[in-house]
Write a protein that holds these residues in place. Structure first.
Motif, PDB file in Angstrom:
ATOM      1  N   LEU A 269       0.863  -1.317  -0.120  1.00  0.00           N
ATOM      2  CA  LEU A 269       0.024   0.026  -0.045  1.00  0.00           C
ATOM      3  C   LEU A 269       0.819   1.220   0.263  1.00  0.00           C
ATOM      4  O   LEU A 269       1.795   1.387   0.413  1.00  0.00           O
ATOM      5  CB  LEU A 269      -0.653   0.053   1.289  1.00  0.00           C
ATOM      6  CG  LEU A 269      -1.903  -1.051   1.375  1.00  0.00           C
ATOM      7  CD1 LEU A 269      -2.563  -0.978   2.826  1.00  0.00           C
ATOM      8  CD2 LEU A 269      -3.021  -0.917   0.112  1.00  0.00           C
ATOM      9  N   HIS A 270       0.415   2.535  -0.441  1.00  0.00           N
ATOM     10  CA  HIS A 270       1.051   3.795  -0.441  1.00  0.00           C
ATOM     11  C   HIS A 270       0.948   4.239   1.117  1.00  0.00           C
ATOM     12  O   HIS A 270      -0.092   3.932   1.587  1.00  0.00           O
ATOM     13  CB  HIS A 270       0.433   4.579  -1.418  1.00  0.00           C
ATOM     14  CG  HIS A 270       1.493   5.734  -1.683  1.00  0.00           C
ATOM     15  ND1 HIS A 270       1.237   6.934  -1.006  1.00  0.00           N
ATOM     16  CD2 HIS A 270       2.178   5.840  -2.634  1.00  0.00           C
ATOM     17  CE1 HIS A 270       2.108   7.752  -1.534  1.00  0.00           C
ATOM     18  NE2 HIS A 270       2.687   7.393  -2.512  1.00  0.00           N
ATOM     19  N   LYS A 271       2.063   4.922   1.367  1.00  0.00           N
ATOM     20  CA  LYS A 271       2.234   5.614   2.585  1.00  0.00           C
ATOM     21  C   LYS A 271       0.675   6.634   2.937  1.00  0.00           C
ATOM     22  O   LYS A 271       0.297   6.367   3.847  1.00  0.00           O
ATOM     23  CB  LYS A 271       3.318   6.453   2.629  1.00  0.00           C
ATOM     24  CG  LYS A 271       3.599   7.026   3.768  1.00  0.00           C
ATOM     25  CD  LYS A 271       5.126   7.617   3.821  1.00  0.00           C
ATOM     26  CE  LYS A 271       5.131   8.832   2.551  1.00  0.00           C
ATOM     27  NZ  LYS A 271       6.242   9.684   2.863  1.00  0.00           N
ATOM     28  N   ASN A 272       0.395   7.430   1.753  1.00  0.00           N
ATOM     29  CA  ASN A 272      -0.365   8.240   2.035  1.00  0.00           C
ATOM     30  C   ASN A 272      -1.763   7.719   2.166  1.00  0.00           C
ATOM     31  O   ASN A 272      -2.684   8.273   2.932  1.00  0.00           O
ATOM     32  CB  ASN A 272      -0.434   9.225   0.942  1.00  0.00           C
ATOM     33  CG  ASN A 272       0.962  10.298   1.057  1.00  0.00           C
ATOM     34  OD1 ASN A 272       1.543  10.297   1.803  1.00  0.00           O
ATOM     35  ND2 ASN A 272       1.029  10.887  -0.327  1.00  0.00           N
ATOM     36  N   THR A 273      -2.004   6.682   1.500  1.00  0.00           N
ATOM     37  CA  THR A 273      -3.271   5.808   1.572  1.00  0.00           C
ATOM     38  C   THR A 273      -3.461   5.442   3.124  1.00  0.00           C
ATOM     39  O   THR A 273      -4.616   5.374   3.498  1.00  0.00           O
ATOM     40  CB  THR A 273      -3.189   4.594   0.602  1.00  0.00           C
ATOM     41  OG1 THR A 273      -3.151   5.162  -0.527  1.00  0.00           O
ATOM     42  CG2 THR A 273      -4.651   3.782   0.398  1.00  0.00           C
ATOM     43  N   VAL A 274      -2.360   4.768   3.628  1.00  0.00           N
ATOM     44  CA  VAL A 274      -2.772   4.244   4.927  1.00  0.00           C
ATOM     45  C   VAL A 274      -2.753   5.380   6.057  1.00  0.00           C
ATOM     46  O   VAL A 274      -3.590   5.073   6.701  1.00  0.00           O
ATOM     47  CB  VAL A 274      -1.292   3.333   5.263  1.00  0.00           C
ATOM     48  CG1 VAL A 274      -1.272   3.073   6.702  1.00  0.00           C
ATOM     49  CG2 VAL A 274      -1.289   2.031   4.275  1.00  0.00           C
ATOM     50  N   SER A 275      -1.927   6.317   5.654  1.00  0.00           N
ATOM     51  CA  SER A 275      -2.342   7.500   6.601  1.00  0.00           C
ATOM     52  C   SER A 275      -3.620   8.018   6.660  1.00  0.00           C
ATOM     53  O   SER A 275      -4.180   8.282   7.635  1.00  0.00           O
ATOM     54  CB  SER A 275      -1.260   8.685   6.053  1.00  0.00           C
ATOM     55  OG  SER A 275      -1.402   9.676   7.050  1.00  0.00           O
ATOM     56  N   ARG A 276      -4.145   8.106   5.414  1.00  0.00           N
ATOM     57  CA  ARG A 276      -5.629   8.618   5.266  1.00  0.00           C
ATOM     58  C   ARG A 276      -6.625   7.655   6.024  1.00  0.00           C
ATOM     59  O   ARG A 276      -7.488   8.166   6.728  1.00  0.00           O
ATOM     60  CB  ARG A 276      -5.964   8.788   3.761  1.00  0.00           C
ATOM     61  CG  ARG A 276      -7.278   9.325   3.470  1.00  0.00           C
ATOM     62  CD  ARG A 276      -7.622   9.477   1.990  1.00  0.00           C
ATOM     63  NE  ARG A 276      -7.734   8.149   1.391  1.00  0.00           N
ATOM     64  CZ  ARG A 276      -6.952   7.650   0.210  1.00  0.00           C
ATOM     65  NH1 ARG A 276      -5.863   8.600   0.039  1.00  0.00           N
ATOM     66  NH2 ARG A 276      -7.024   6.492  -0.165  1.00  0.00           N
ATOM     67  N   LYS A 277      -6.276   6.236   5.596  1.00  0.00           N
ATOM     68  CA  LYS A 277      -7.475   5.368   6.057  1.00  0.00           C
ATOM     69  C   LYS A 277      -7.348   5.383   7.616  1.00  0.00           C
ATOM     70  O   LYS A 277      -8.290   5.372   8.406  1.00  0.00           O
ATOM     71  CB  LYS A 277      -7.185   3.962   5.725  1.00  0.00           C
ATOM     72  CG  LYS A 277      -7.308   3.818   4.396  1.00  0.00           C
ATOM     73  CD  LYS A 277      -6.981   2.110   3.941  1.00  0.00           C
ATOM     74  CE  LYS A 277      -7.491   1.898   2.703  1.00  0.00           C
ATOM     75  NZ  LYS A 277      -8.937   1.904   2.216  1.00  0.00           N
ATOM     76  N   ILE A 278      -6.027   5.608   8.344  1.00  0.00           N
ATOM     77  CA  ILE A 278      -5.993   5.517   9.774  1.00  0.00           C
ATOM     78  C   ILE A 278      -6.369   6.654  10.361  1.00  0.00           C
ATOM     79  O   ILE A 278      -7.290   6.629  11.303  1.00  0.00           O
ATOM     80  CB  ILE A 278      -4.398   5.519  10.443  1.00  0.00           C
ATOM     81  CG1 ILE A 278      -3.924   3.950   9.949  1.00  0.00           C
ATOM     82  CG2 ILE A 278      -4.294   5.766  11.649  1.00  0.00           C
ATOM     83  CD1 ILE A 278      -2.465   3.795  10.044  1.00  0.00           C
ATOM     84  N   SER A 279      -6.479   7.870   9.772  1.00  0.00           N
ATOM     85  CA  SER A 279      -6.847   9.351  10.131  1.00  0.00           C
ATOM     86  C   SER A 279      -8.395   9.151  10.059  1.00  0.00           C
ATOM     87  O   SER A 279      -9.099   9.607  11.121  1.00  0.00           O
ATOM     88  CB  SER A 279      -6.308  10.228   9.190  1.00  0.00           C
ATOM     89  OG  SER A 279      -6.927  11.559   9.710  1.00  0.00           O
ATOM     90  N   ARG A 280      -9.021   8.531   9.005  1.00  0.00           N
ATOM     91  CA  ARG A 280     -10.523   8.612   9.007  1.00  0.00           C
ATOM     92  C   ARG A 280     -10.869   7.721   9.972  1.00  0.00           C
ATOM     93  O   ARG A 280     -12.137   8.132  10.795  1.00  0.00           O
ATOM     94  CB  ARG A 280     -10.850   8.308   7.571  1.00  0.00           C
ATOM     95  CG  ARG A 280     -10.567   9.242   6.492  1.00  0.00           C
ATOM     96  CD  ARG A 280     -10.761   9.301   5.267  1.00  0.00           C
ATOM     97  NE  ARG A 280     -10.715  10.090   4.272  1.00  0.00           N
ATOM     98  CZ  ARG A 280     -11.024  10.288   3.054  1.00  0.00           C
ATOM     99  NH1 ARG A 280     -11.183   9.042   2.579  1.00  0.00           N
ATOM    100  NH2 ARG A 280     -10.487  11.472   2.174  1.00  0.00           N
TER     101      ARG A 280
END
Length: 90
Positions: A67-78
């Motif tokens: 997975l891409h770093k920003n994708t994971v960051s976004r998922k965790i944040s949401r």
């Protein structure tokens, strides 16, 4: 079809990596589904525990290149925001 020894080896390696990545993606989706179900149930403590268990799996997906770093960051944040909203609602 692969002709040279090197291209045959690359094809074998590609199949192996595909299987490993597929299993890792499936494992990550399972953790995400558990968080989603916990949020849907409305139990904040269970949702927080599920999110805490899912975060390392998601991060591992980044380091392994699934997975891409920003994708994971976004998922965790949401997800974190949704779990937090459960606490405020209760």
């Amino acid at each position: 079809m692969a002709n040279t020894e090197q291209s045959k080896k690359r094809a074998r390696q590609s199949e192996t990596r595909y299987a490993i990545n597929k299993a890792r993606r499936s494992r990550i989706r399972t953790f995400l589904r558990k968080v989603e179900e916990a949020i849907a149930s409305g139990d904040q403590t269970v949702a927080a525990a599920a999110l805490k268990a899912a975060q390392p799996e998601l991060s591992r997906g980044v380091t392994k290149g699934v997975l891409h770093k920003n994708t994971v960051s976004r998922k965790i944040s949401r997800l974190n925001a949704r779990v937090k909203a459960l606490a405020e609602k209760a």
